[in-house]
Scaffold this motif. Structure first.
Motif, PDB file in Angstrom:
ATOM      1  N   LYS A 261       0.832  -1.202   0.000  1.00  0.00           N
ATOM      2  CA  LYS A 261       0.000   0.000   0.000  1.00  0.00           C
ATOM      3  C   LYS A 261       0.872   1.259   0.000  1.00  0.00           C
ATOM      4  O   LYS A 261       0.537   2.261  -0.627  1.00  0.00           O
TER       5      LYS A 261
ATOM      6  N   GLU B  63      -1.728   0.800  -6.781  1.00  0.00           N
ATOM      7  CA  GLU B  63      -2.820  -0.177  -6.838  1.00  0.00           C
ATOM      8  C   GLU B  63      -3.801   0.080  -7.990  1.00  0.00           C
ATOM      9  O   GLU B  63      -4.993  -0.113  -7.861  1.00  0.00           O
TER      10      GLU B  63
ATOM     11  N   TYR C  31      -4.452  -7.148  -8.044  1.00  0.00           N
ATOM     12  CA  TYR C  31      -3.601  -8.232  -7.571  1.00  0.00           C
ATOM     13  C   TYR C  31      -4.256  -9.571  -7.867  1.00  0.00           C
ATOM     14  O   TYR C  31      -5.473  -9.683  -7.924  1.00  0.00           O
TER      15      TYR C  31
ATOM     16  N   GLU D 117       4.384  -3.980 -10.477  1.00  0.00           N
ATOM     17  CA  GLU D 117       3.287  -3.047 -10.723  1.00  0.00           C
ATOM     18  C   GLU D 117       3.678  -2.027 -11.790  1.00  0.00           C
ATOM     19  O   GLU D 117       2.873  -1.703 -12.666  1.00  0.00           O
TER      20      GLU D 117
END
Length: 164
Positions: A27, A32, A36, A103
């Protein structure tokens, strides 16, 4: 003296224990914008995905997920990936050590129109921590996992940590 020991213990308990959870770590470092996928879900037989390893080649050579394609991070070449994976609807799972570098790579794929891109939560560390197999450069199962650095290695709880 006893009060000093108790006070020291309380201070360490409150301030010295900065060990966050993996969820908290991700986080902090991730935006994000990429969903995931858990290691358990990825390991299910019905999950058919192309695996992209977003770690450096020396990390990949120590161990990687079975059938993973090395794409790297520092020298990631988006055009090469696009040429080798022309179907933008393919399910793609990108992973690294814990899920931070992956990411970034997944976001680049998403910006180029890939619609089913996922980030492996906890990366190869979480994969190994859940007793799933990893493979070396000779495609043989191994217990060695490149731990990236001494700081990040705390997230790798199983396997033999390699730093070279």
């Amino acid at each position: 003296m006893r009060n000093l020991i108790i006070l020291s213990f309380l201070l360490l308990s409150c301030f010295g224990n900065s060990q966050e959870t993996l969820h908290e770590l991700l986080k902090i470092h991730n935006k994000e914008r990429i969903p995931y996928i858990s290691v358990q879900e990825l390991a299910m037989p019905k999950t058919n995905a192309i695996l992209l390893d977003a770690r450096e080649f020396k990390e990949y050579n120590v161990s990687h997920l079975e059938d993973a394609i090395h794409v790297g991070y520092d020298n990631f070449d988006l055009d090469t990936v696009i040429k080798s994976l022309p179907d933008t609807t393919s399910t793609i799972v990108v992973y690294c050590s814990v899920g931070i570098r992956s990411e970034d790579i997944a976001e680049q794929l998403k910006k180029k129109g890939y619609t089913n891109v996922y980030n492996l939560f906890g990366g190869i560390f979480e994969w190994k921590n859940n007793n799933f197999p990893v493979y070396n450069s000779e495609e043989k199962e191994t217990d060695h996992v490149h731990a990236y650095s001494k700081d990040w290695s705390k997230w790798l709880l199983k396997g033999i940590k390699i730093y070279e």
